[in-house]
Structures are given as structure tokens and as C-alpha cells.
Design a protein around this motif. Structure first.
Motif, PDB file in Angstrom:
ATOM      1  N   GLN A 103       0.840  -1.191   0.000  1.00 41.11           N
ATOM      2  CA  GLN A 103       0.000   0.000   0.000  1.00 41.11           C
ATOM      3  C   GLN A 103       0.881   1.251   0.000  1.00 41.11           C
ATOM      4  OE1 GLN A 103      -1.589  -1.519   3.579  1.00 41.11           O
ATOM      5  NE2 GLN A 103      -3.661  -1.813   2.800  1.00 41.11           N
ATOM      6  N   HIS A 119       0.422   0.671  -4.359  1.00 34.27           N
ATOM      7  CA  HIS A 119      -0.922   0.951  -4.866  1.00 34.27           C
ATOM      8  C   HIS A 119      -1.683   1.784  -3.840  1.00 34.27           C
ATOM      9  CE1 HIS A 119      -2.962  -1.834  -2.116  1.00 34.27           C
ATOM     10  NE2 HIS A 119      -1.938  -2.646  -2.288  1.00 34.27           N
ATOM     11  N   ILE A 142      -4.075   2.952  -1.020  1.00 32.26           N
ATOM     12  CA  ILE A 142      -4.625   2.181   0.089  1.00 32.26           C
ATOM     13  C   ILE A 142      -6.153   2.263   0.103  1.00 32.26           C
ATOM     14  CG2 ILE A 142      -4.264   4.126   1.667  1.00 32.26           C
ATOM     15  CD1 ILE A 142      -3.879   2.075   3.927  1.00 32.26           C
ATOM     16  N   GLY A 143      -6.799   1.087   0.134  1.00 35.26           N
ATOM     17  CA  GLY A 143      -8.244   1.004   0.280  1.00 35.26           C
ATOM     18  C   GLY A 143      -9.052   1.428  -0.930  1.00 35.26           C
ATOM     19  N   ARG A 144      -8.396   1.622  -2.103  1.00 36.64           N
ATOM     20  CA  ARG A 144      -9.135   2.129  -3.263  1.00 36.64           C
ATOM     21  C   ARG A 144      -9.094   1.192  -4.471  1.00 36.64           C
ATOM     22  NH1 ARG A 144      -6.504   7.335  -2.576  1.00 36.64           N
ATOM     23  NH2 ARG A 144      -6.031   7.394  -4.803  1.00 36.64           N
ATOM     24  N   VAL A 145      -8.274   0.160  -4.422  1.00 37.67           N
ATOM     25  CA  VAL A 145      -8.188  -0.770  -5.546  1.00 37.67           C
ATOM     26  C   VAL A 145      -9.303  -1.809  -5.410  1.00 37.67           C
ATOM     27  CG1 VAL A 145      -6.769  -2.488  -6.737  1.00 37.67           C
ATOM     28  CG2 VAL A 145      -5.694  -0.450  -5.741  1.00 37.67           C
ATOM     29  N   PHE A 189      -7.399  -6.376  -8.242  1.00 43.75           N
ATOM     30  CA  PHE A 189      -5.941  -6.488  -8.232  1.00 43.75           C
ATOM     31  C   PHE A 189      -5.400  -7.290  -9.419  1.00 43.75           C
ATOM     32  CE2 PHE A 189      -6.365  -4.897  -3.972  1.00 43.75           C
ATOM     33  CZ  PHE A 189      -5.138  -4.300  -3.685  1.00 43.75           C
ATOM     34  N   SER A 245       4.111  -8.427   1.172  1.00 38.86           N
ATOM     35  CA  SER A 245       3.054  -7.426   1.107  1.00 38.86           C
ATOM     36  C   SER A 245       2.591  -7.060   2.505  1.00 38.86           C
ATOM     37  CB  SER A 245       1.862  -7.963   0.301  1.00 38.86           C
ATOM     38  OG  SER A 245       0.810  -7.017   0.302  1.00 38.86           O
ATOM     39  N   ASN A 281      -0.162  -5.473   2.896  1.00 40.60           N
ATOM     40  CA  ASN A 281      -1.600  -5.228   2.733  1.00 40.60           C
ATOM     41  C   ASN A 281      -2.404  -5.814   3.887  1.00 40.60           C
ATOM     42  OD1 ASN A 281      -0.805  -4.146   0.306  1.00 40.60           O
ATOM     43  ND2 ASN A 281      -2.322  -5.235  -0.909  1.00 40.60           N
ATOM     44  N   GLN A 284      -9.388  -5.270   3.126  1.00 41.48           N
ATOM     45  CA  GLN A 284      -9.823  -5.653   1.790  1.00 41.48           C
ATOM     46  C   GLN A 284      -8.678  -5.636   0.781  1.00 41.48           C
ATOM     47  OE1 GLN A 284     -12.829  -2.823   0.485  1.00 41.48           O
ATOM     48  NE2 GLN A 284     -11.289  -1.526  -0.493  1.00 41.48           N
ATOM     49  N   ASP A 285      -7.620  -4.877   1.058  1.00 44.26           N
ATOM     50  CA  ASP A 285      -6.487  -4.864   0.134  1.00 44.26           C
ATOM     51  C   ASP A 285      -5.766  -6.211   0.101  1.00 44.26           C
ATOM     52  OD1 ASP A 285      -6.960  -2.312  -0.701  1.00 44.26           O
ATOM     53  OD2 ASP A 285      -5.440  -1.375   0.571  1.00 44.26           O
TER      54      ASP A 285
END
Length: 418
Positions: free
Chosen positions: A181, A212, A214-217, A220, A237, A239, A242-243
């Protein structure tokens, strides 16, 4: 004459009432500031439930001196530094003496600590303490350390050291991709991964690196395509929430059998379910305990009591332990005065459900054990208990003490004069 006869009686009555009011136990207010809405609301609610359980238990046992009761106030950080500042002011207005946080990310916690530092400088005698249960940026107990901040979770460097020690003994890991993230902790997890795993296994190749939002993808798949093209067999990772679950789903959909090395995702609701649904891939993470861990009778008893009361699974001893450490500090200080409590917690050893832990005085980093464990199918031997309604649970891979993982610190603690 009637007036003069009644006046002393009225005064006496007022005096007695005032004395009785003063004799009532004070309320020790603790403000929880973490995400309770948005993409990571399930994480915030899990943490809040652990804290509620601890407060109820402490109050039932009369754990604070003088009959005081601990009161838990709750505020939604919305995963935003700005919203957290508003929550902090609301907590102060409601008489909070302690801020409990950690699930909003290191950047939010760092902003809260800075604000608390400023408040405390300007309001002697009304100081606040920050108890951080989950944000693990080493700078919080390193170059940006604060006398008023106490971290009750192993930091990023400690967790990565545990993973590096494990990878050193796992020769089939050869090519690693770094996907994280795009915020302070994600960048640090990638950096420590490259440094510490690289030092432990100089033969390992780091074949790619991406950050990437955070929290918006929401999908994946493009990141998984890059990982596959790089020929990686493993992903480091940081992450969570939800990521992580969406990353696991995308890799599973692509048929990519990866190993993931993470700090705490396994303790977040939905992660075990995501691994079981992907059916391929292994998530290895680090925590002070995992469900089904052998030879942990104290945690097992606590987990059973928690589930009976809260009607949900117990996952993180350190979170509810945070308030027990605080209560121990209050008792040691014999006061809820923040200055006295903070000094009492420095170098304090506490007999926790995961064994003895120590709050290191030089930087306020808690030294607690860490278990490297992997989410895997129940086999009745190495994985004893299913989780998240699945036949997947946690396999212990390695256990390290807090002292084994302790790192040096850049902290130059500035302590208040009084």
C-alpha cells in the motif's frame, strides 16, 4: 430567627452532599479513535470489541484503584488524519485522559501523537497518553518517539526480522515481488523486506516492486499480471483488510500459486475465508498468538470467555492487553495522573496471557513474543482448528521472544521536566 436557625442546617446539608459527591469513584475515560466506517470498518469494529471486553472485565474485577471505573469512548477516524484530529478534540472535550488507536495506519497515528504532544505542552496537568495497539512504524518508537506514546505491538522491523529468520530456512523461496500500500507503513514493509530478507538470503532475487493506493483498488488483476510476468514465487506485502483479501482473490482467479509474507493480515476478519476460497497460495504472517496455537492455556481460556460474551472469535491478545497494561500502570502509579502513569509504565514488566512482556523504557516499545504462522487446511496435527467457518486454520512455523527480535532504536526521548 427562623432564618438563622435553618441556615446552618442547609449549609450542613450542602456540605454533606458535596462530600458524598467527591467520594464517588472517578471515571477514567479512554477514547478509542480508529476506523468505524468505510473500507476498513470491519477491522475497527474487531479492535473495538476487544477493547470493550477488556474494559468490562477490568471494571468487573475492580482493577483500578479507589473503585474507579474505566469508560471507553469511541470515535471514527475514517482512516483520515484530519478526521482523527476532530475526533481527538472531541475526546478532549469529553474528558478523555488516554487515546487508544492503531488501526488507522501509521500516518494517522503519527499525526495524533504530534497533536497530543502539542496539547500536553500547552496544558500541563491535563496531559494525554497515547496507547498504540497496531500501528507498527518503527519511527513511532524511533526518531519520532514521544514520552506520551506507548506501542503495544511489535514494530515493522521486529516482525520482518521474524519473517527473514523463517525465510532463511526455506530454500524453495527464490524470487520475491514487493507489492504494498502506498503509505508510510507499506513503503517501510517493502524496504525492510528487501533489506532483512536480502541479508538473510543473499541468493534471493527481488524481481519487482509496486505501490498501490490504500483502500481504493477494487480489482488487483493488473497487479497479479505484473507479479506473474516477473516470475515471482513469493510476495512481500503489508496489505491488510480488503487490500489483502482482494489480492488473494485476484491471484486465485488467475491460478497463481504464490506465497505471501505479511505482518498481521491473518488476524483480520475475512482473510482466512479468502485464502480458502482461492484454494491456492499460502499467507504467512506474524503475531503474538494465533488461534489454535499449541500450549497457550491462558490465551485459550481468554478466547473462550471472549467468544461467550462477545459472540465472535478472539484474534488479538495485544489489543485487549493494551488496556490491561494501562490499568497496571495506573495501579503502579497509584493515580490516574497521566504524568505518573506514563512514568510507571516505563520499563514495566507485565505477566500477560502470552507470557511476560516488557515496555522498554528507552523508546516505549513493548517487547512481546512473535509467532510466524501460515494459513493452511486443517489436518488435525499442525493445524488443529478451522477458522472463519472454513476448514482452514493456522500452522505454527516458528516462535521468537521479544528479546530475540528487539532492534536498536534512534529514539532520543525528551521527558517532561516535572
Amino acid at each position: 430567627m427562623t432564618f438563622f436557625k435553618r441556615a446552618p442546617l442547609a449549609a450542613a446539608a450542602l456540605f454533606i452532599a458535596a462530600t458524598a459527591a467527591q467520594a464517588q469513584p472517578a471515571t477514567y475515560k479512554v477514547a478509542y479513535i480508529d476506523p468505524l466506517s468505510g473500507a476498513f470498518a470491519n477491522v475497527g469494529e474487531l479492535m473495538l470489541a476487544h477493547l470493550r471486553f477488556a474494559v468490562d472485565d477490568l471494571n468487573a474485577k475492580g482493577a483500578l484503584p479507589g473503585g474507579q471505573k474505566m469508560q471507553l469512548l469511541q470515535f471514527d477516524s475514517k482512516l483520515s488524519a484530519q478526521e482523527s484530529q476532530s475526533a481527538l478534540q472531541a475526546a478532549i472535550d469529553q474528558g478523555a485522559q488516554v487515546i487508544v488507536t492503531g488501526g488507522s495506519g501509521s500516518s494517522v497515528v503519527a499525526a495524533l501523537v504530534q497533536s497530543v504532544n502539542r496539547w500536553n505542552e500547552r496544558n500541563p496537568g491535563k496531559e494525554l497518553i497515547v496507547m498504540n495497539h497496531s500501528s507498527i512504524d518503527p519511527d513511532l518508537t524511533g526518531k519520532n518517539c514521544s514520552f506520551w506514546h506507548f506501542q503495544t505491538e511489535a514494530n515493522t522491523a521486529m516482525k520482518m526480522k521474524a519473517i527473514a529468520n523463517y525465510i532463511k530456512k526455506t530454500p524453495d523461496i527464490k524470487k520475491i515481488y514487493l507489492l504494498n500500500q502506498d503509505y508510510a507503513h507499506g513503503k517501510q514493509w517493502a524496504s525492510y523486506g528487501r533489506q532483512m530478507v536480502g541479508a538473510a538470503r543473499p541468493d534471493i532475487q527481488f524481481v519487482g516492486e509496486q505501490l498501490h493506493p490504500i483502500g481504493r483498488v477494487k480489482d488487483f488483476a493488473p497487479y497479479v499480471t505484473n507479479i506473474k510476468a516477473a516470475g515471482a514465487d513469493s510476495v512481500i506485502s503489508g496489505n491488510w483488510g480488503q487490500d489483502m483479501t482482494l489480492l488473494l482473490k485476484a491471484a486465485g482467479d488467475a491460478g497463481l500459486n504464490l506465497r505471501y509474507f505479511n505482518h498481521s493480515a491473518g488476524s483480520v476478519p475475512g482473510t482466512v475465508l479468502a485464502v480458502s476460497q482461492a484454494k491456492i497460495g499460502q499467507l504467512t504472517w506474524v503475531a503474538e498468538w494465533h488461534p489454535g496455537e499449541a500450549d497457550t492455556p491462558k490465551v485459550d481460556a481468554l478466547a473462550k470467555a471472549y467468544k461467550a460474551k462477545m459472540k465472535q472469535d478472539f484474534l488479538a491478545p495485544r489489543i485487549e492487553m493494551t488496556l490491561r497494561l494501562l490499568a497496571a500502570g495506573v495501579n503502579k502509579a497509584g493515580s490516574t495522573d497521566s504524568m505518573k502513569v506514563a512514568k510507571a509504565m516505563e520499563d514495566m514488566t507485565f505477566e500477560s496471557v502470552v507470557g511476560p512482556v516488557r515496555m522498554r523504557g528507552e523508546d516505549h516499545q513493548l517487547l512481546l513474543p512473535q509467532v510466524v504462522n501460515t494459513i493452511a487446511p486443517v489436518d488435525g496435527k499442525t493445524v488443529r482448528v478451522g477458522w472463519d467457518g472454513t476448514n482452514y486454520g493456522f500452522r505454527t512455523d516458528a516462535v521468537y521472544t521479544g528479546n530475540e527480535l528487539a532492534q536498536g532504536t534512534e529514539c532520543k526521548m525528551v521527558r517532561p521536566a516535572q
